[in-house]
Structure formats: structure tokens, C-alpha cells
Write an enzyme that holds these catalytic residues in place. Structure first.
Site, PDB file in Angstrom:
ATOM      1  CB  CYS A 103       5.627  -5.567   9.460  1.00 30.38           C
ATOM      2  SG  CYS A 103       6.647  -4.790  10.781  1.00 30.38           S
TER       3      CYS A 103
ATOM      4  CD  GLU B 176      -2.407  -1.110   2.930  1.00 33.01           C
ATOM      5  OE1 GLU B 176      -3.504  -2.085   3.162  1.00 33.01           O
ATOM      6  OE2 GLU B 176      -2.182  -0.107   3.604  1.00 33.01           O
TER       7      GLU B 176
ATOM      8  CB  CYS C 233       2.327   7.384   3.419  1.00 33.43           C
ATOM      9  SG  CYS C 233       2.529   6.276   4.775  1.00 33.43           S
TER      10      CYS C 233
ATOM     11  CB  CYS D 112       2.386  -2.967  16.291  1.00 28.79           C
ATOM     12  SG  CYS D 112       4.030  -2.297  16.235  1.00 28.79           S
TER      13      CYS D 112
ATOM     14  CB  CYS E 252      -0.062  -2.823  12.863  1.00 35.09           C
ATOM     15  SG  CYS E 252       0.288  -2.667  11.378  1.00 35.09           S
TER      16      CYS E 252
HETATM   17  S1  SF4 Z   1       2.825  -0.612  13.038  1.00 28.24           S
HETATM   18 FE1  SF4 Z   1       4.221  -2.159  13.902  1.00 28.24          FE
HETATM   19  S2  SF4 Z   1       3.510  -4.040  12.784  1.00 28.24           S
HETATM   20 FE2  SF4 Z   1       2.693  -2.392  11.623  1.00 28.24          FE
HETATM   21  S3  SF4 Z   1       4.051  -1.825  10.044  1.00 28.24           S
HETATM   22 FE3  SF4 Z   1       4.591  -0.471  11.727  1.00 28.24          FE
HETATM   23  S4  SF4 Z   1       6.262  -1.531  12.829  1.00 28.24           S
HETATM   24 FE4  SF4 Z   1       5.160  -3.042  11.732  1.00 28.24          FE
END
Ligand code: SF4
Length: 350
Positions: free
Chosen positions: A109, A89, A102, A113, A116
Site C-alpha cells: 500500500c 493476507e 476480510c 499510515c 500499519c
Molecule cells: S491502514 Fe493505511 S497504509 Fe495500511 S493498508 Fe490501510 S490505507 Fe494502506
């Protein structure tokens, strides 16, 4: 095939030389690309032999925009397909002073988190510097004008892909490329302390933003697993090193979650944590994710939290919620797209 977006002029010259082509062609080719011409056939000042060589050995991998959603506030979110068909994205935002993009730095990832959507399947792979540049070129065509600001805040943890991100930052701010001034670039990290020190040692002018979200160790590690490995003490030691080295103000991103981190006690803990740092706090009313555990506080609570921080002399802003009607938070659009088996999630077809 070599993606030309991954190369500096010097590297492209070298590759052309190795293929028996004149090195000065590199500047012509890069001029076309950064003017928005990606097809070798349209690069009119190249001879047929050069074009044939380029088609044989090189590519310009600007990702295909497979879906573009437009928010009522003008924010556009793109689902972009990479050469290997992975989907990422990128978001295009219009401000008074111009366009900002962005971008993502990884497919998926591994940071985990809890708020997320990008981390649900873990890390799939790192993006190359050229793939990061490609996202900007793709959205620049949508904007129809130059992109002047950039944030590394899409899917992925930029400092977990340190070498390619560092290379990208050098390339994207170079006069031969997109020439986005480093002071107009913000890199957001969840707080990998040793990499923050490495980032400080790069000696650049990029703004560092920390996704803080909780001001106490016990609470932060519930929300962000990275805090188990790099606790608040080591994170803030690294930030003090960064500030001593660069003298740059640090931004703290703080997603306000109703009843979780919007209390007077949280504001007081934040005050203690940030003492002595030249910084700025960006309050982000939580962009609720589908099936997520957390809710956004109401406006009164958000304003009260901001007023409390300002009474402590901590410069604080409330970030306007851009594109909240189009799943603009990290990973949400991709998630909706995949949940529907890659079918329509609304928006413009491109
Ligand atoms: S918020 Fe945390 S889990 Fe989401 S992309 Fe950023 S570092 Fe990775």
C-alpha cells in the site's frame, strides 16, 4: 492464460465463442467454480474437448494458502500466495450470524499510515477483481460453508484501486457468483476524498467505513500522510456528498492509542467533526505492531472514551479484538513471515 475469476458470465461467453466453444458452457463452468470445484477435470458435465480448451487458454486462480494461523477466538488468518508469487493476507472470522472474510485489495500500500505494517514497502501492485474473489473462495473452503459477510480492510487502500474494486463489488454480489448482499459488505478507506465522491456515484448499498483515528487535522496528518493531500475539510465535504447521495450511515474506525487520541479533548473534537452526519463510531483498541511507536490504552480508558462519545449521542461500539494473538492487524502476519525469511511463523501448515 485468462483467469476465469476475472470474468462475468457475459465476458466468459464471449471468450468461449471466440475460441470456437459454445457460449452456454460459461454458465456450467461458473456454476462449478462457485460451488467450489476449481479443476477443469472435475467439471463432469463438460466434454473432453471443452476441458482441453479450458486447460489451454484459461485458469482458475484461487490463491494457495501457504500458512493458516488459528486464534483462540477461532479467527483464522491466511497467508495467500498469488500466481506471481506475491503474498497477501486474508482473514476468516466466525460470528453468530455466519462467516465473514476480510480481504486485501492491493499487494502492499502506498498510503503510509504510521500504524500499519502493510505499507512498509509501499505499493507493489493492484489486485484484480478476480484475485479478490479468489481470496474469498480460498477461505470459503476453509470455513466449509458459505461466506455471508465481507470487509475490504486487509492490505491496500481499496479506493486507490478504484476500477477493479468497483468491478469486484458488482461481481461478488451478483447472483451468478458468491451472491454476497451489498449490505453485508464494508469498504474501509483512509479517506481519498475525490474517490469517495466517485464511490457515492456508483449508487450501491455497500457500507463505507472511514479510518479516521484522529479528529484534528494537525494530529491526523502526523498519523496518516493521506491527510496532507485530502484534509479533514475536503474529506467531510465528500462524506456529506456521499450521505446526501446514498442516505447510508457512515462508519468511522477509530484505533484508540494510549495518550494520543483517547483524551476528553479528542472526544470533543470528534463531536464537532461528526455533527449532522448519520454515523457510527467503531473504537478499535490498537493492535500493537512489532517495533511500533504506539500502545493500546487500558480497558478503563477505552470504556471512558466510549461513554463520553455516547453522552454526545454518537452511537459507539468497541470492536472486539479478533485474532490479536495471531498478528491479525493489517499486514502484520506477512511482515512476520518476511522478517523470518519466509520461514515458519507458527500455525497450521496447509
Ligand atoms: S491502514 Fe493505511 S497504509 Fe495500511 S493498508 Fe490501510 S490505507 Fe494502506
Amino acid at each position: 492464460m485468462i483467469n476465469i475469476l476475472d470474468l462475468t458470465p457475459e465476458e466468459l461467453k464471449q471468450k468461449l465463442k471466440e475460441s470456437g466453444e459454445k457460449p452456454f458452457r460459461a454458465d456450467q463452468i461458473l456454476n462449478w467454480i462457485y460451488e467450489g470445484v476449481f479443476s477443469f477435470d472435475d467439471m463432469k458435465n463438460l466434454g473432453e474437448g471443452t476441458r482441453a480448451l479450458l486447460k489451454r487458454e484459461f485458469s482458475v486462480d484461487v490463491p494457495e494458502i501457504i500458512k493458516l494461523l488459528k486464534s483462540v477466538d477461532g479467527t483464522r488468518k491466511g497467508l495467500l500466495k498469488l500466481k506471481d508469487s506475491h503474498i497477501i493476507e486474508a482473514v476468516l472470522m466466525k460470528y453468530e450470524h455466519g462467516y465473514s472474510v476480510c480481504i486485501s485489495t492491493q499487494v502492499g500500500c502506498r498510503m503510509g499510515c504510521s500504524f500499519c505494517a502493510s505499507t512498509k514497502e509501499g505499493l507493489i501492485r493492484n489486485l484484480t477483481a478476480g484475485e479478490m474473489i479468489g481470496q474469498i473462495l480460498a477461505l470459503q473452503q476453509v470455513a466449509g460453508e458459505r461466506i455471508s459477510n465481507l470487509v475490504l480492510m486487509g492490505s491496500g487502500e481499496p479506493l486507490d484501486n478504484f476500477d477493479e474494486v468497483a468491478r469486484f463489488l458488482g461481481m461478488v454480489s451478483s447472483p451468478w457468483g458468491l451472491a454476497i448482499g451489498q449490505r453485508h459488505i464494508t469498504l474501509s478507506t483512509c479517506g481519498i476524498a475525490p474517490r469517495i465522491r466517485d464511490f457515492a456515484d456508483l449508487d450501491n448499498q455497500v457500507t463505507l467505513a472511514i479510518s479516521l483515528h484522529q479528529p484534528t487535522q494537525a494530529e491526523r496528518q502526523k498519523l496518516m500522510p493521506v491527510a496532507w493531500q485530502h484534509d479533514l475539510t475536503s474529506l467531510f465535504e465528500a462524506l456529506r456528498y456521499y450521505q446526501t447521495k446514498t442516505n447510508r450511515r457512515i462508519s468511522f474506525e477509530y484505533a484508540l492509542v494510549d495518550g494520543v487520541n483517547d483524551t476528553p479533548e479528542a472526544a470533543q473534537a470528534l463531536r464537532v467533526l461528526l455533527r449532522g452526519l448519520k454515523c457510527h463510531v467503531n473504537l478499535i483498541p490498537l493492535n500493537e505492531i512489532k517495533d511500533g511507536l504506539y500502545k493500546k490504552p487500558d480497558l478503563k480508558k477505552i470504556e471512558a472514551f466510549r461513554a463520553r462519545l455516547e453522552s454526545f449521542n454518537i452511537p459507539t461500539t468497541i470492536r472486539r479484538e479478533m485474532g490479536s494473538d495471531i498478528d491479525a492487524a493489517c499486514g502484520q502476519l506477512k511482515r512476520s513471515f518476511l522478517d523470518q525469511g519466509g520461514d515458519d511463523v507458527g500455525g497450521e501448515d496447509v
